[in-house]
Scaffold this active site. Sequence first.
Site, mmCIF file in Angstrom:
data_model
loop_
_atom_site.group_PDB
_atom_site.id
_atom_site.type_symbol
_atom_site.label_atom_id
_atom_site.label_comp_id
_atom_site.label_asym_id
_atom_site.label_seq_id
_atom_site.Cartn_x
_atom_site.Cartn_y
_atom_site.Cartn_z
ATOM 1 N N LYS A 1 -12.198 3.314 3.606
ATOM 2 C CA LYS A 1 -12.524 1.877 3.675
ATOM 3 C C LYS A 1 -13.889 1.745 4.319
ATOM 4 C CE LYS A 1 -11.333 -2.430 3.078
ATOM 5 N NZ LYS A 1 -12.589 -2.624 2.331
ATOM 6 N N LYS B 1 -13.021 3.181 13.514
ATOM 7 C CA LYS B 1 -12.711 1.755 13.627
ATOM 8 C C LYS B 1 -11.324 1.441 13.052
ATOM 9 C CE LYS B 1 -16.275 -0.650 12.530
ATOM 10 N NZ LYS B 1 -17.279 -1.395 11.730
ATOM 11 N N LYS C 1 -18.156 4.730 3.436
ATOM 12 C CA LYS C 1 -19.286 3.803 3.446
ATOM 13 C C LYS C 1 -20.160 4.078 2.244
ATOM 14 C CE LYS C 1 -20.997 0.482 6.087
ATOM 15 N NZ LYS C 1 -20.279 -0.460 6.972
ATOM 16 N N THR D 1 -15.693 -11.029 10.880
ATOM 17 C CA THR D 1 -16.382 -10.128 11.814
ATOM 18 C C THR D 1 -16.810 -10.900 13.062
ATOM 19 O OG1 THR D 1 -17.082 -8.745 9.997
ATOM 20 C CG2 THR D 1 -18.301 -8.500 12.043
ATOM 21 N N ASN E 1 -24.357 -13.285 8.462
ATOM 22 C CA ASN E 1 -22.929 -13.602 8.416
ATOM 23 C C ASN E 1 -22.271 -13.452 9.788
ATOM 24 O OD1 ASN E 1 -20.109 -12.548 8.387
ATOM 25 N ND2 ASN E 1 -20.192 -13.235 6.270
ATOM 26 N N SER F 1 -10.341 -7.544 5.782
ATOM 27 C CA SER F 1 -10.438 -6.825 4.496
ATOM 28 C C SER F 1 -9.089 -6.172 4.186
ATOM 29 C CB SER F 1 -11.505 -5.732 4.566
ATOM 30 O OG SER F 1 -12.757 -6.238 4.170
#
Length: 436
Positions: free
Chosen positions: A74, A98, A110, A194, A225, A362
């Site tokens: 992820k 994380k 990533k 976030t 964002n 997510s």
Amino acid sequence: MSKPPQVTRDVFEEALKHLDDAMEYAGLHPEALERLKHPNAVIQVSIPVRMDSGETKVFTGYRVQHDVTRGPGKGGIRFHPEVDLSEVKALAFWMTCKCAVMNLPYGGAKGGVTVNPKELSRMELERLSRGFIGRIADFIGPDKDVPAPDVYTTPMIMGWMMDEYSKLKGARTPAVITGKPIPLGGSLGRNAATGRGAYHCIKEHELHRGWNPQEVRVAIQGFGNAGQHVAELLDADGYNIVAVSDSQGGIYRKEGFHIPSLIKVKNDSRQLQAVYCDGALCEKVDADQISNEELLELEVDILIPAALGDVITMENADKIRAATIVEVANGPMTNEADKLLTQKGVYIIPDILANAGGVTVSYFEWVQNRAGFYWSEEEVYEKLEKRMHDAFQSVYNLSQEHDVDMRTGAYTLALKRIGEALTAQGTREFFNHNGG
Ligand code: NAD
């Protein structure tokens, strides 16, 4: 006179150093540590894009799956001119940690494309986004590796990517990517997640600190964002946001800014301006223009780097005057700067906790896509708050138990969970014993 050769830092090797401090407390088996030092898989692709001028330009993209022992990979996709493989590997490693800190059933991954998206037209951007997915389509999937947005990638780009993947596979597959627009299977609350996650961390910290929000001055680097959402929530709570910046520079105002006005004007005009808006009418307010470097060195209670990595280094660490740093950006400080600031007593809420709200929602989006059943915004926010609270408390408790900083606490928690999964597959002791 010729310039001295540039020394390029290996960001991935640097990132791995965080494991050393936490190893001692996590009880990680050395074999598990060895596995974490090597990403599971790395792909580099070339993406030819037909530009509006008619010419073809070839862009380079990467996808890295760091470790998928706890679940599918992820992690976001970044469009930025400075994207390189080492950075993508470091970001994938942070995602492994994380997801473990948040106890999500995911590994870490990533992606990135080396491009300045501001130089592309919208049609070129769409062609690049679809082209990248075309190249990595066999590498990703709802049970393999699930991308999401990151720097300069938006919900619309996620929508194009999901559409391209679905076309290639001949089946609509919303769970292949998260951070999509709501009508295309996105989750309510994802866009703000976030910033909201970082806000919950600050509220947890406020409880320990006994802060009165009205007396707390906050500076935020990066008004995209994540930066905008954390600013909005803190502002609504009475915190005093005295400085914000974007890639062009920053603004400072001792009395603080009216954040909804700044957001409105920034999003309408793409300009960061010191304004106060009453309805559609906006007036300029007195403020100082400051550079991004000056913003970092302001005397504030909370500094929130929410732009790019490596902005706090040994060049400026001794000039940082904030009491608390909340790392919304991934890897905003070098290891040396981190050590110096920690020694100075600066309280650092590390990236793998502070910005984990995004990956948490997510995860909720992926769950909803797979179930075909969608939650209200209220449900999403409630679940996010609980997850952030649990993660913050677990990290805090470990940091207290071992008398270490919050970063070491977070890595200890991550390594414990990743280590349990890796050792559940067997270690040398297990196989030697059975082998006889
Ligand atoms: P974004 O593209 O929406 O915003 C980035 C902001 O940073 C913009 O305001 C841009 O102008 C500013 N910026 C760019 N270069 C800068 C520079 N040199 N100096 C100062 N400001 C600069 O990106 P975002 O999604 O808000 O992400 C910001 C950071 O948060 C990144 O490090 C990202 O990895 C991290 N993050 C984001 C998410 C998410 O869900 N959006 C999740 C986890 C971590």
